[in-house]
Write a protein that holds these residues in place. Sequence first.
Motif, PDB file in Angstrom:
ATOM      1  N   UNK A  28       1.312  -1.069  -0.204  1.00 58.13           N
ATOM      2  CA  UNK A  28      -0.054   0.348  -0.029  1.00 58.13           C
ATOM      3  C   UNK A  28       0.943   1.371   0.214  1.00 58.13           C
ATOM      4  N   UNK A  29       0.774   2.088  -0.693  1.00 56.52           N
ATOM      5  CA  UNK A  29       1.126   3.579  -0.900  1.00 56.52           C
ATOM      6  C   UNK A  29       0.901   4.343   0.156  1.00 56.52           C
ATOM      7  N   UNK A  30       1.375   4.745   0.505  1.00 48.49           N
ATOM      8  CA  UNK A  30       0.858   5.571   2.117  1.00 48.49           C
ATOM      9  C   UNK A  30       1.467   7.382   1.837  1.00 48.49           C
ATOM     10  N   UNK A  31       0.554   6.870   0.312  1.00 51.88           N
ATOM     11  CA  UNK A  31       0.558   8.666   0.287  1.00 51.88           C
ATOM     12  C   UNK A  31      -0.046   9.895   1.339  1.00 51.88           C
ATOM     13  N   UNK A  32      -0.311   9.609   2.137  1.00 55.74           N
ATOM     14  CA  UNK A  32      -1.371  10.203   3.323  1.00 55.74           C
ATOM     15  C   UNK A  32      -0.323  10.829   4.139  1.00 55.74           C
ATOM     16  N   UNK A  33       1.209  10.467   4.599  1.00 54.67           N
ATOM     17  CA  UNK A  33       2.405  10.591   5.168  1.00 54.67           C
ATOM     18  C   UNK A  33       3.514  12.020   4.391  1.00 54.67           C
ATOM     19  N   UNK A  34       3.213  12.158   3.115  1.00 52.26           N
ATOM     20  CA  UNK A  34       3.302  13.473   2.396  1.00 52.26           C
ATOM     21  C   UNK A  34       3.274  13.890   3.428  1.00 52.26           C
ATOM     22  N   UNK A  35       4.323  15.070   3.431  1.00 45.37           N
ATOM     23  CA  UNK A  35       4.917  16.219   3.891  1.00 45.37           C
ATOM     24  C   UNK A  35       5.121  17.013   3.050  1.00 45.37           C
ATOM     25  N   UNK A  36       5.082  18.595   3.856  1.00 44.25           N
ATOM     26  CA  UNK A  36       5.448  20.062   3.125  1.00 44.25           C
ATOM     27  C   UNK A  36       7.630  19.939   3.201  1.00 44.25           C
ATOM     28  N   UNK A  37       8.370  19.909   2.503  1.00 39.62           N
ATOM     29  CA  UNK A  37       9.703  19.765   2.540  1.00 39.62           C
ATOM     30  C   UNK A  37      10.247  21.457   2.265  1.00 39.62           C
ATOM     31  N   UNK A  38      11.038  21.708   3.452  1.00 37.82           N
ATOM     32  CA  UNK A  38      11.790  23.536   2.802  1.00 37.82           C
ATOM     33  C   UNK A  38      13.223  22.919   2.642  1.00 37.82           C
ATOM     34  N   UNK A  39      13.228  23.933   1.038  1.00 35.69           N
ATOM     35  CA  UNK A  39      14.732  23.043   0.853  1.00 35.69           C
ATOM     36  C   UNK A  39      14.894  24.377  -0.143  1.00 35.69           C
ATOM     37  N   UNK A  40      16.138  25.064   1.388  1.00 35.11           N
ATOM     38  CA  UNK A  40      16.660  26.753   0.805  1.00 35.11           C
ATOM     39  C   UNK A  40      15.835  27.718   0.483  1.00 35.11           C
ATOM     40  N   UNK A  41      14.757  27.697   1.433  1.00 38.30           N
ATOM     41  CA  UNK A  41      14.024  29.275   1.885  1.00 38.30           C
ATOM     42  C   UNK A  41      12.342  28.558   0.848  1.00 38.30           C
ATOM     43  N   UNK A  42      12.903  27.305   0.385  1.00 38.90           N
ATOM     44  CA  UNK A  42      11.258  27.032  -1.167  1.00 38.90           C
ATOM     45  C   UNK A  42      10.476  26.051  -0.602  1.00 38.90           C
ATOM     46  N   UNK A  43       9.546  25.830  -0.306  1.00 39.30           N
ATOM     47  CA  UNK A  43       8.606  24.929   0.063  1.00 39.30           C
ATOM     48  C   UNK A  43       8.343  24.018  -0.566  1.00 39.30           C
ATOM     49  N   UNK A  44       8.154  23.056  -0.762  1.00 45.27           N
ATOM     50  CA  UNK A  44       7.392  22.136  -2.079  1.00 45.27           C
ATOM     51  C   UNK A  44       6.291  21.134  -1.275  1.00 45.27           C
ATOM     52  N   UNK A  45       5.609  20.297  -1.814  1.00 42.96           N
ATOM     53  CA  UNK A  45       4.567  19.637  -1.463  1.00 42.96           C
ATOM     54  C   UNK A  45       4.309  18.137  -2.358  1.00 42.96           C
ATOM     55  N   UNK A  46       4.778  17.058  -1.966  1.00 50.20           N
ATOM     56  CA  UNK A  46       4.588  15.302  -2.553  1.00 50.20           C
ATOM     57  C   UNK A  46       3.471  15.619  -2.752  1.00 50.20           C
ATOM     58  N   UNK A  47       3.061  15.063  -4.300  1.00 49.09           N
ATOM     59  CA  UNK A  47       1.781  14.617  -4.134  1.00 49.09           C
ATOM     60  C   UNK A  47       1.666  13.862  -5.690  1.00 49.09           C
ATOM     61  N   UNK A  48       0.006  12.417  -5.280  1.00 50.75           N
ATOM     62  CA  UNK A  48       0.265  11.705  -5.912  1.00 50.75           C
ATOM     63  C   UNK A  48       0.428  12.366  -7.342  1.00 50.75           C
ATOM     64  N   UNK A  49       1.081  11.767  -8.618  1.00 47.85           N
ATOM     65  CA  UNK A  49       0.392  12.558 -10.081  1.00 47.85           C
ATOM     66  C   UNK A  49      -0.663  12.125 -10.801  1.00 47.85           C
ATOM     67  N   UNK A  50      -0.816  13.465 -11.446  1.00 45.98           N
ATOM     68  CA  UNK A  50      -2.112  13.292 -11.686  1.00 45.98           C
ATOM     69  C   UNK A  50      -2.266  13.426 -12.843  1.00 45.98           C
ATOM     70  N   UNK A  51      -2.857  12.970 -13.926  1.00 45.79           N
ATOM     71  CA  UNK A  51      -2.548  12.604 -15.633  1.00 45.79           C
ATOM     72  C   UNK A  51      -3.082  14.456 -15.687  1.00 45.79           C
ATOM     73  N   UNK A  52      -4.466  14.903 -15.533  1.00 50.68           N
ATOM     74  CA  UNK A  52      -5.118  15.658 -16.300  1.00 50.68           C
ATOM     75  C   UNK A  52      -4.093  16.723 -15.180  1.00 50.68           C
ATOM     76  N   UNK A  53      -3.655  16.903 -14.652  1.00 52.96           N
ATOM     77  CA  UNK A  53      -3.091  18.284 -13.414  1.00 52.96           C
ATOM     78  C   UNK A  53      -1.382  18.357 -14.184  1.00 52.96           C
TER      79      UNK A  53
END
Length: 158
Positions: A28-53
Motif C-alpha cells: 500500500x502506498x502511504x501517500x497520506x504521510x507525504x509532508x511539506x518539504x522546505x529546501x533553501x527557503x522554498x517550500x515543496x509538496x509531494x503529491x500523487x501524480x494526476x494525469x490531467x494536472x
Amino acid sequence: TRPSRRRPTSDRSNNHLALSTMVGGNIRLAAATFSLLVVRSQAFKIAPFKKAEHLKPVLDLSMRAWAPVFDKMKDELDPALYRAFYPAGWEVAQRAAVQATLESDGVHGFVCVATPSPSSPSNHQVAGFTALQLHAEDQMGEIYMIATDPDFQRTGVR
C-alpha cells in the motif's frame, strides 16, 4: 509489519516520506504521510501524480532535464546507431516513454510541486517527478523513472 520508510535529504525537521508499507502481503502506498518539504527557503509538496494536472508539466520538465544526457549520448554513439535508436529524435521517444510509464498499471507516479511564494502566489511549478514500481513477489520497490527540473537541480530537491 512495520512500515518501511525512506527519509529524503533536505532542510526539514521530523518530516518523512513513506513510500510504501507491506501489510498482509499487500503493498500500500502511504501517500497520506507525504509532508511539506522546505529546501533553501522554498517550500515543496509531494503529491500523487494526476494525469490531467501534471502530465504536461512532467513531460516538459523531462525534456529539459534529459536534454544534456541525450546530447552527450549523441556525441558518444556512432551516428547510425543513434539514428537506429531514435529515428524520430530522442524527444519523441523519451516523451512517449515517460507518458507510457506514468500511465502503466502497477506504476505509481509522484510529483514535487513548488508551493506559492509571496513573490509568485499562483506558481505551483512541478519541480520533479518519480515513477515507482512496487513488486509484491519480493516485497521490493523500484524507482523506475525520476527527473528534476533543471531550474531546481543542485538546490536540494532530489
